[in-house]
Design a protein around this motif. Structure first.
Motif, PDB file in Angstrom:
ATOM      1  N   GLY A   1       2.354   9.207  -6.828  1.00  0.00           N
ATOM      2  CA  GLY A   1       2.784  10.593  -6.747  1.00  0.00           C
ATOM      3  C   GLY A   1       2.608  11.254  -5.400  1.00  0.00           C
ATOM      4  N   GLU A   2       2.117  10.520  -4.432  1.00  0.00           N
ATOM      5  CA  GLU A   2       1.943  11.102  -3.100  1.00  0.00           C
ATOM      6  C   GLU A   2       3.311  11.333  -2.459  1.00  0.00           C
TER       7      GLU A   2
ATOM      8  N   ASN B   1       3.826  12.772   3.533  1.00  0.00           N
ATOM      9  CA  ASN B   1       2.397  12.559   3.754  1.00  0.00           C
ATOM     10  C   ASN B   1       2.090  11.085   4.006  1.00  0.00           C
ATOM     11  N   VAL B   2       2.772  10.204   3.285  1.00  0.00           N
ATOM     12  CA  VAL B   2       2.584   8.764   3.493  1.00  0.00           C
ATOM     13  C   VAL B   2       3.080   8.384   4.892  1.00  0.00           C
ATOM     14  N   ALA B   3       4.203   8.937   5.299  1.00  0.00           N
ATOM     15  CA  ALA B   3       4.753   8.652   6.624  1.00  0.00           C
ATOM     16  C   ALA B   3       3.775   9.076   7.715  1.00  0.00           C
ATOM     17  N   ARG B   4       3.180  10.228   7.555  1.00  0.00           N
ATOM     18  CA  ARG B   4       2.193  10.699   8.543  1.00  0.00           C
ATOM     19  C   ARG B   4       0.957   9.813   8.554  1.00  0.00           C
TER      20      ARG B   4
ATOM     21  N   ALA C   1       0.834  -1.207   0.000  1.00  0.00           N
ATOM     22  CA  ALA C   1       0.000   0.000   0.000  1.00  0.00           C
ATOM     23  C   ALA C   1       0.868   1.257   0.000  1.00  0.00           C
ATOM     24  N   ILE C   2       1.955   1.236   0.757  1.00  0.00           N
ATOM     25  CA  ILE C   2       2.880   2.378   0.792  1.00  0.00           C
ATOM     26  C   ILE C   2       3.516   2.585  -0.576  1.00  0.00           C
ATOM     27  N   ILE C   3       3.966   1.504  -1.185  1.00  0.00           N
ATOM     28  CA  ILE C   3       4.609   1.595  -2.508  1.00  0.00           C
ATOM     29  C   ILE C   3       3.635   2.125  -3.543  1.00  0.00           C
TER      30      ILE C   3
END
Length: 113
Positions: free
Chosen positions: A36-37, A41-44, A28-30
């Motif tokens: 393009g995120e 923002n993904v880390a948060r 999901a992270i990948i």
């Protein structure tokens, strides 16, 4: 010492414990990063450090390869099976080395090779 610097610890001052991240979460992270995120923002969104997200993304080829196999998505570790021949050879090498030590024969790296 700079007051902004801090150790990785929780509010009580204890060191943080490592936790496993499932393959499902890694995929999901990948996907989010590929769409393009921004990494921050993904880390948060996943309540993780940016460096953790970055490491997952750097290993995306290995993660995606692992996911393509028939392994369940809930696994957390990518591991390789060692061949029986290699295991047998290491066992025999260990026995030989033990035998050499018992006979007080000196061992060198070249001799072992």
């Amino acid at each position: 010492m700079d007051s902004k610097k801090r150790k990785a610890s929780d509010a009580s001052g204890n060191a943080k414990k490592r936790h496993a991240i499932s393959m499902e979460t890694k995929v999901a992270i990948i996907i989010k990063l590929d769409s393009g995120e921004k990494m921050v923002n993904v880390a948060r969104a996943y309540n993780m450090d940016r460096s953790t997200i970055s490491t997952i993304y750097k290993c995306k080829d290995r993660v995606m390869e692992h996911v393509k196999s028939t392994v369940p998505m809930l696994s957390t570790i990518i591991s390789k099976k060692r061949g029986k021949l290699l295991e047998e050879m290491e066992k025999l090498l260990g026995l030989w080395m033990e035998h050499q030590w018992q006979r007080h024969v000196g061992l060198s790296l070249m001799l072992i090779h």
